[in-house]
Write a protein that holds these residues in place. Structure first.
Motif: not given
Length: 239
Positions: A9, A11, A33, A35, A45, A48, A54-55, A57, A74, A77
Motif C-alpha cells: 500500500t 500513500l 494499492h 491511496v 477521490q 483516485a 485506488a482510494r 482520502i 488506513l 501502509v
C-alpha cells in the motif's frame, strides 16, 4: 532490489495532480494499492478514480488531526511519498509570519507528523520518500523560505532514517521539471524559463515528469538506501 510493488500500500500525499499523480500512477502500474491524499478530499477521490483500485482520502499535513485520522482510517501502509508544499516566495523584507510557518509545516513538520502517526504500524520493509528541491543548494533572492525549507527536508530524511530504522527514509530533490507546475505561466514566459534553465545546466534540458517518477519509485524499492537525498536536477548544483 525489485521494482515490483505488488501487494503493498502506497500513500501519496499531494497525489491529486502533477508529480504526485504521476508517482501514484506508476505505483499502481507496479502493482501497489494506491491511496491518494490531498487537502481537498474531493480532489483526492477524483484523482483516485482514474487508477484501478485506488482510494482518495483527505489529509492536510499542516493539520495534525487529519494526519491522525488518516492513519487510524488506513491502518498499516507500506510506503509514504510526501510532496506537500506551501510556497512563500518573497523578499525577506516582505515575509509574512504565518505563511512562513505554513511553509515549514508543509515541508518539515508535516513529514514528522506523518512519521509520528504512520510509522508505528509500518512494516520493517517500509519506506518514506520526502521532496526537497534544488532551491536549497542554489540561493536566490526572494526564495529564502523555499530554499531553507527544502534544505531542512534533507536533514529531516537523514534524522528520521536513523530514528525509524529499519524503515527507510529518503528525499528526492528535483530541479526545474516540466510537470504541469508551470502551466499557469504564459507560454512565451514558460518557454523562456525552460530555455534559460536548459542552457545553464550540464544536462542541457529541463527535467521531465518521468525523471522524478523514476527516482521516487526506485527509492520505494531500494532496500539498501536510507537517509539519502537523491538529486534529480540535471547538474544544476554545479552550474
Amino acid at each position: 532490489m525489485s521494482d515490483n510493488l505488488t501487494g503493498t500500500t502506497v500513500l501519496v500525499v499531494g497525489g491529486a495532480k502533477n508529480l504526485g499523480l504521476a508517482i501514484a500512477t506508476r505505483a499502481a502500474e507496479l502493482g501497489a494499492h494506491v491511496v491518494i491524499g490531498a487537502r481537498d478530499g474531493d480532489a483526492a477521490q477524483k484523482a483516485a478514480a482514474t487508477l484501478p483500485g485506488a482510494r482518495g482520502i483527505a489529509i492536510d499535513v499542516t493539520d495534525e488531526a487529519t494526519v491522525a485520522s488518516a492513519a487510524a482510517d488506513l491502518g498499516a501502509v507500506d510506503h509514504i511519498v510526501s510532496l506537500a508544499a506551501a510556497h512563500h516566495n518573497v523578499a525577506v523584507a516582505d515575509l509574512d509570519h504565518d505563511r512562513t510557518v505554513t511553509a515549514f509545516e508543509a515541508k518539515v513538520i508535516g513529514p514528522l507528523l506523518l512519521a509520528k502517526h504512520f510509522a508505528p504500524s509500518m512494516p520493517a520493509s517500509g519506506s518514506i520518500v520526502l521532496f526537497s528541491g534544488v532551491a536549497a543548494w542554489k540561493p536566490s533572492p526572494g526564495k529564502a523560505v523555499m530554499g531553507i525549507t527544502n534544505g531542512a527536508v534533507s536533514f529531516t530524511a537523514s534524522h528520521l532514517a536513523k530514528e525509524l530504522a529499519p524503515i527507510r527514509v529518503n528525499a528526492v530533490s528535483p530541479g526545474i521539471i516540466d510537470s504541469g507546475t508551470w502551466d499557469g505561466m504564459p507560454d512565451s514566459d514558460r518557454a523562456a524559463l525552460f530555455d534559460g534553465v536548459a542552457g545553464s545546466i550540464p544536462a542541457g534540458r529541463v527535467g521531465a515528469t518521468a525523471d522524478i517518477v523514476d527516482a521516487a519509485t526506485w527509492l520505494l524499492t531500494a532496500g539498501f538506501v536510507s537517509g539519502e537525498t537523491i538529486h534529480v536536477e540535471g547538474g544544476a548544483r554545479s552550474a
